[in-house]
Write a protein that holds these residues in place. Structure first.
Motif, mmCIF file in Angstrom:
data_model
loop_
_atom_site.group_PDB
_atom_site.id
_atom_site.type_symbol
_atom_site.label_atom_id
_atom_site.label_comp_id
_atom_site.label_asym_id
_atom_site.label_seq_id
_atom_site.Cartn_x
_atom_site.Cartn_y
_atom_site.Cartn_z
ATOM 1 N N TYR A 1 38.655 57.230 33.460
ATOM 2 C CA TYR A 1 37.696 56.128 33.418
ATOM 3 C C TYR A 1 37.590 55.258 34.665
ATOM 4 O O TYR A 1 36.438 54.840 34.769
ATOM 5 N N PHE B 1 29.414 43.996 41.056
ATOM 6 C CA PHE B 1 28.477 42.854 40.735
ATOM 7 C C PHE B 1 29.281 41.797 40.023
ATOM 8 O O PHE B 1 29.879 41.893 39.065
ATOM 9 N N MET C 1 29.893 38.524 38.459
ATOM 10 C CA MET C 1 29.057 37.681 37.543
ATOM 11 C C MET C 1 30.166 36.863 36.605
ATOM 12 O O MET C 1 29.985 35.766 36.482
ATOM 13 N N SER C 2 31.203 37.664 36.070
ATOM 14 C CA SER C 2 32.031 36.809 34.927
ATOM 15 C C SER C 2 32.790 35.886 35.700
ATOM 16 O O SER C 2 33.113 35.579 36.732
ATOM 17 N N ALA D 1 31.773 34.439 30.336
ATOM 18 C CA ALA D 1 31.472 36.015 30.983
ATOM 19 C C ALA D 1 30.340 36.493 30.308
ATOM 20 O O ALA D 1 29.294 36.810 30.503
ATOM 21 N N CYS D 2 30.843 36.688 28.551
ATOM 22 C CA CYS D 2 29.677 37.200 27.722
ATOM 23 C C CYS D 2 28.606 36.142 27.554
ATOM 24 O O CYS D 2 27.468 36.673 27.231
ATOM 25 N N ASP D 3 29.097 34.917 27.747
ATOM 26 C CA ASP D 3 27.957 33.881 27.755
ATOM 27 C C ASP D 3 27.103 33.726 28.945
ATOM 28 O O ASP D 3 25.998 33.191 28.887
ATOM 29 N N GLU E 1 26.194 36.809 30.418
ATOM 30 C CA GLU E 1 25.584 37.992 29.993
ATOM 31 C C GLU E 1 24.381 37.651 28.813
ATOM 32 O O GLU E 1 23.312 38.348 28.723
ATOM 33 N N TRP F 1 37.534 38.857 37.243
ATOM 34 C CA TRP F 1 37.582 40.349 36.543
ATOM 35 C C TRP F 1 36.620 41.250 36.823
ATOM 36 O O TRP F 1 36.330 42.255 36.331
ATOM 37 N N ALA F 2 35.572 41.136 37.868
ATOM 38 C CA ALA F 2 34.905 42.202 38.476
ATOM 39 C C ALA F 2 35.413 43.253 38.727
ATOM 40 O O ALA F 2 36.152 43.162 39.772
ATOM 41 N N SER F 3 34.813 44.358 38.478
ATOM 42 C CA SER F 3 35.399 45.611 39.124
ATOM 43 C C SER F 3 35.066 45.637 40.312
ATOM 44 O O SER F 3 33.999 45.388 40.773
ATOM 45 N N ASP G 1 40.092 51.337 38.145
ATOM 46 C CA ASP G 1 39.121 50.286 38.307
ATOM 47 C C ASP G 1 39.921 49.111 38.680
ATOM 48 O O ASP G 1 40.607 48.508 38.144
ATOM 49 N N ASN H 1 40.463 45.363 39.147
ATOM 50 C CA ASN H 1 39.496 43.950 38.748
ATOM 51 C C ASN H 1 40.289 42.754 39.314
ATOM 52 O O ASN H 1 41.522 42.760 39.232
HETATM 53 C C1 LIG Z 1 37.529 46.788 32.604
HETATM 54 C C2 LIG Z 1 36.652 45.738 32.797
HETATM 55 C C3 LIG Z 1 35.702 45.647 33.842
HETATM 56 C C4 LIG Z 1 34.828 44.519 34.077
HETATM 57 N N1 LIG Z 1 33.939 44.597 35.062
HETATM 58 C C5 LIG Z 1 33.459 43.432 35.056
HETATM 59 C C6 LIG Z 1 32.344 43.609 36.435
HETATM 60 O O1 LIG Z 1 32.183 44.527 37.206
HETATM 61 N N2 LIG Z 1 31.737 42.412 36.692
HETATM 62 C C7 LIG Z 1 31.865 41.350 35.963
HETATM 63 O O2 LIG Z 1 31.301 40.177 36.388
HETATM 64 N N3 LIG Z 1 32.540 41.268 34.845
HETATM 65 C C8 LIG Z 1 33.406 42.321 34.665
HETATM 66 N N4 LIG Z 1 34.268 42.247 33.809
HETATM 67 C C9 LIG Z 1 34.207 41.288 32.680
HETATM 68 C C10 LIG Z 1 33.278 41.489 31.228
HETATM 69 O O3 LIG Z 1 32.075 41.277 31.731
HETATM 70 C C11 LIG Z 1 33.775 40.172 30.339
HETATM 71 O O4 LIG Z 1 35.035 40.968 30.031
HETATM 72 C C12 LIG Z 1 32.642 40.412 29.110
HETATM 73 O O5 LIG Z 1 31.555 39.749 29.812
HETATM 74 C C13 LIG Z 1 33.141 39.655 28.024
HETATM 75 O O6 LIG Z 1 33.604 38.322 28.357
HETATM 76 P P1 LIG Z 1 34.925 37.760 27.968
HETATM 77 O O7 LIG Z 1 36.105 38.750 28.076
HETATM 78 O O8 LIG Z 1 35.097 36.556 28.858
HETATM 79 O O9 LIG Z 1 34.880 37.305 26.583
HETATM 80 P P2 LIG Z 1 34.675 35.765 26.018
HETATM 81 O O10 LIG Z 1 33.678 35.192 26.770
HETATM 82 O O11 LIG Z 1 36.183 35.369 26.095
HETATM 83 O O12 LIG Z 1 34.018 36.134 24.706
HETATM 84 C C14 LIG Z 1 34.950 36.966 23.688
HETATM 85 C C15 LIG Z 1 34.335 36.897 22.262
HETATM 86 O O13 LIG Z 1 34.299 35.298 21.831
HETATM 87 C C16 LIG Z 1 32.997 35.455 21.120
HETATM 88 N N5 LIG Z 1 32.053 34.342 21.789
HETATM 89 C C17 LIG Z 1 32.144 33.773 23.125
HETATM 90 N N6 LIG Z 1 31.262 33.023 23.248
HETATM 91 C C18 LIG Z 1 30.626 32.794 21.968
HETATM 92 C C19 LIG Z 1 29.528 31.858 21.666
HETATM 93 N N7 LIG Z 1 29.022 30.939 22.757
HETATM 94 N N8 LIG Z 1 29.199 31.942 20.653
HETATM 95 C C20 LIG Z 1 29.798 32.878 19.454
HETATM 96 N N9 LIG Z 1 30.748 33.478 20.043
HETATM 97 C C21 LIG Z 1 31.216 33.581 21.241
HETATM 98 C C22 LIG Z 1 32.368 36.679 21.149
HETATM 99 O O14 LIG Z 1 32.704 37.187 19.741
HETATM 100 C C23 LIG Z 1 32.788 37.392 22.218
HETATM 101 O O15 LIG Z 1 32.583 38.653 21.797
HETATM 102 C C24 LIG Z 1 35.023 43.406 33.176
HETATM 103 C C25 LIG Z 1 36.030 43.204 32.288
HETATM 104 C C26 LIG Z 1 36.744 44.306 32.097
HETATM 105 C C27 LIG Z 1 37.688 44.613 30.937
#
Ligand SMILES: Cc1cc2nc3c(=O)[nH]c(=O)nc-3n(C[C@H](O)[C@H](O)[C@H](O)COP(=O)(O)OP(=O)(O)OC[C@H]3O[C@@H](n4cnc5c(N)ncnc54)[C@H](O)[C@@H]3O)c2cc1C
Length: 304
Positions: A75, A128, A130-131, A136-138, A140, A168-170, A219, A221
């Motif tokens: 992976y 890339f 970003m996080s 992070a997911c916010d 995206e 966390w970026a790869s 990978d 991070n």
């Molecule tokens: C192996 C690996 C490789 C990665 N590679 C990269 C990379 O190359 N570049 C990079 O930038 N990042 C990278 N990341 C980070 C990755 O992009 C984030 O882990 C991902 O975006 C999810 O963010 P988080 O883990 O902070 O989740 P969180 O932001 O903590 O969110 C977790 C959960 O909380 C809930 N949640 C969060 N916010 C809200 C909201 N506003 N409303 C409702 N529910 C919500 C959702 O259910 C969400 O799924 C990597 C992560 C991993 C594990």
């Protein structure tokens, strides 16, 4: 042809050592030699660089085929490769697709400066970046329009000045080039959104300790800290076009990740097939018992 080349690569270079990859903490013994063969010798670090800059300009489908075959072996190796491609996606799109002269000039400046490294015979990696710790997911999530980004890029004269933390970026910490996702003023959302390329090593850029993970050693991070990092104005693009490129760049890994997952499943299934062929119980290999054969058949039908 591409699929076969990468399948052979995985069988020859990764399969014999994959049980040892997690122990290669420094990456020097096993991981980097494999990455060099994949990224330099097979040319994968050029995949997302335009043809007129000496790159492969591979389609997403071709990159996904790579992910499937390499992911079958490990992976992290395939993730490393995909993220270098990801780093280049915004400028590749700006260069090839109908964007404004301003976006084209940005792509040209970045490609002129950095593409020659990646098309050379030296090993280079992209990130890339970003996080962030709080988002992070916010980031995206396009509905947030870049308002949750805390890494700021301000224009001062002919330079961008970047401050803040990424997480966390790869490839962070090993990359020679970062595509940094920034905002000039998060309150302004898309209008102030910025994509800025930052090479490494570079004054003001530093990293934390690599994250310790299970089964993903190759990978890498890591956190990235930007402390008054100054880069030329030409390496950054701000506003709605940068946002459009970012959204497209976020979509690019989806087919790659799907193919990646298929490869991982195939790799696990191959191990299972071997084991159930070797393990004899009740007088025959266990996969010849109807109950096992049915489970294996069901799994195979899901993977292919
Ligand atoms: C192996 C690996 C490789 C990665 N590679 C990269 C990379 O190359 N570049 C990079 O930038 N990042 C990278 N990341 C980070 C990755 O992009 C984030 O882990 C991902 O975006 C999810 O963010 P988080 O883990 O902070 O989740 P969180 O932001 O903590 O969110 C977790 C959960 O909380 C809930 N949640 C969060 N916010 C809200 C909201 N506003 N409303 C409702 N529910 C919500 C959702 O259910 C969400 O799924 C990597 C992560 C991993 C594990």
């Amino acid at each position: 042809m591409l699929q076969k080349t990468l399948a052979d690569f995985t069988d020859k270079e990764i399969m014999p050592v994959r049980d040892k990859i997690d122990d290669d903490v420094t990456h020097e013994k096993i991981i980097n030699p494999i990455l060099k063969k994949l990224q330099v010798d097979l040319g994968c670090q050029r995949n997302a660089i335009p043809k007129d800059y000496g790159g492969n300009q591979l389609s997403i489908v071709a990159c996904a085929l790579k992910q499937e075959q390499v992911g079958r072996g490990d992976y992290g190796i395939s993730m490393h490769s995909a993220v270098t491609e990801w780093c280049w996606v915004p400028v590749l799109l700006a260069h090839l697709a109908p964007f404004s002269p301003k976006a084209k000039a940005w792509a040209k400046a970045v490609l002129d400066e950095f593409a020659p490294k990646f098309t050379s015979n030296e090993f280079h990696a992209g990130c890339f970046n970003m996080s962030e710790p709080d988002s992070a997911c916010d980031i995206e999530n396009a509905q947030n329009e870049g308002r949750t980004i805390k890494v700021t890029a301000k224009l001062e004269g002919n330079e961008w000045v970047i401050n803040g933390n990424k997480l966390w970026a790869s490839n962070a910490g090993i990359a020679d080039l970062n595509c940094v996702i920034c905002n000039m003023d998060p309150k302004l959302g898309i209008d102030a959104f910025a994509l800025v390329y930052v090479p490494e090593p570079w004054p003001g850029v530093s990293h934390g300790k690599p994250e310790v993970k299970c089964g993903m050693q190759s990978d890498r991070n890591n956190s990235t800290y930007f402390d008054n990092v100054r880069v030329p104005k030409e390496w950054g693009l701000q506003g709605p076009e940068a946002w459009a490129l970012f959204k497209n760049a976020l979509a690019a890994p989806m087919p790659l990740n799907a193919a990646h997952a298929v490869g991982i499943l195939q790799g696990a299934f191959d191990v299972l097939l071997d084991y159930t062929g070797e393990r004899v119980a009740g007088g025959k290999p266990i996969r010849q018992h109807l109950s096992s054969a049915m489970i294996l058949g069901e799994m195979a039908s899901v993977i292919t």
